[in-house]
Design an enzyme around this catalytic site. Structure first.
Site, mmCIF file in Angstrom:
data_model
loop_
_atom_site.group_PDB
_atom_site.id
_atom_site.type_symbol
_atom_site.label_atom_id
_atom_site.label_comp_id
_atom_site.label_asym_id
_atom_site.label_seq_id
_atom_site.Cartn_x
_atom_site.Cartn_y
_atom_site.Cartn_z
ATOM 1 N N LYS A 61 31.744 21.981 -31.262
ATOM 2 C CA LYS A 61 32.513 21.083 -32.145
ATOM 3 C C LYS A 61 31.623 20.484 -33.245
ATOM 4 C CE LYS A 61 35.867 19.769 -28.551
ATOM 5 N NZ LYS A 61 35.330 20.430 -27.350
ATOM 6 N N GLY A 209 39.928 25.041 -17.034
ATOM 7 C CA GLY A 209 38.723 24.602 -16.344
ATOM 8 C C GLY A 209 38.944 24.341 -14.880
#
EC number: 4.1.1.23
Length: 237
Positions: A61, A209
């Site tokens: 990011k 996840g």
């Protein structure tokens, strides 16, 4: 475009990461390496995962002035990863610089822009970011900016995916995090959905996840989610 499940390797150590990956034996995966894993362990994480033949989504990011991001991406290009994330909020010059850095390096790494995090609610966005519009409009605006700036796609929740797909076309990559099965807890995500929802609305990839990494049988759970995402509404239990 082939639909793929990306497993988020949200482990603090390289040892735990490799222990998890070794459960999959000969299966080649697409995995996400986030800030925690990369910053605590360094580039060796990338090397070890690549040695095992897995594809890598490096979710850093990046968000800084255009020249800094350009230089950072130039440095990361040597790893020849599959996907790298930057923040759309960095603006068009930053996005263009990130893509240019990969192109100049001669690698095929896809540069993907983060729109709004799935942990952000509309109320959070209005109060804390002072963006006085709907979260959908904010995401669509960032997606438009990403496409116009020449990057390969965006990360968004499932909730905005259908409109991004209509706006940006079939070749634009859309990655959906915040994917859960109906019985899973939401954790710190606020805008979540199922693999079937993501298929229906046109996602290219989903990121999963804890639903996989926290399961007693991660291989079985991975295959279940993979089937659900690939088949969508045709999936039958």
């Amino acid at each position: 475009m082939k639909k793929e499940v990306i497993i988020a390797l949200d482990f603090p150590t390289l040892e735990k990461t490799l222990e998890f990956l070794d459960k999959f034996k000969e299966e080649k995966l697409f995995v996400k390496v986030g800030m925690e894993l990369y910053l605590q362990n360094g580039p060796i994480v990338i090397d070890e995962i690549k040695k095992r033949g897995h594809k890598i989504f490096l979710d850093l990011k990046l968000h800084d002035i255009p020249n800094t991001v350009y230089s950072a991406v130039k440095g990361l290009a040597k790893f020849n990863i599959d996907i790298l994330t930057v923040h759309a909020a960095g603006g068009s010059e930053m996005l263009k610089g990130a893509k240019r850095a990969m192109t100049e390096a001669g690698v095929n790494t896809k540069v993907i822009a983060i729109t709004q995090l799935t942990s952000t609610s509309e109320e959070d966005m209005r109060k804390e970011q002072n963006i006085q519009t709907s979260i959908e409009e904010s995401v669509l605006n960032y997606a438009r900016l990403a496409k116009e700036s020449g990057v390969d796609g965006v990360v968004s929740s499932v909730l905005e995916t259908k409109k991004i797909r209509e706006q940006s076309g079939e070749e634009f990559i859309i990655i959906n995090p915040g994917i859960r099965l109906a019985e899973d807890s939401k954790g710190d995500q606020k805008r979540v959905a199922t693999p079937i929802d993501a298929n229906r609305d046109g996602a290219s990839y989903i990121v999963v996840g804890r639903s996989i990494t926290g399961n007693e049988n991660p291989e079985e759970r991975y295959r279940l989610i993979k089937n659900m995402f690939e088949m969508g509404d045709k999936y039958v239990e």
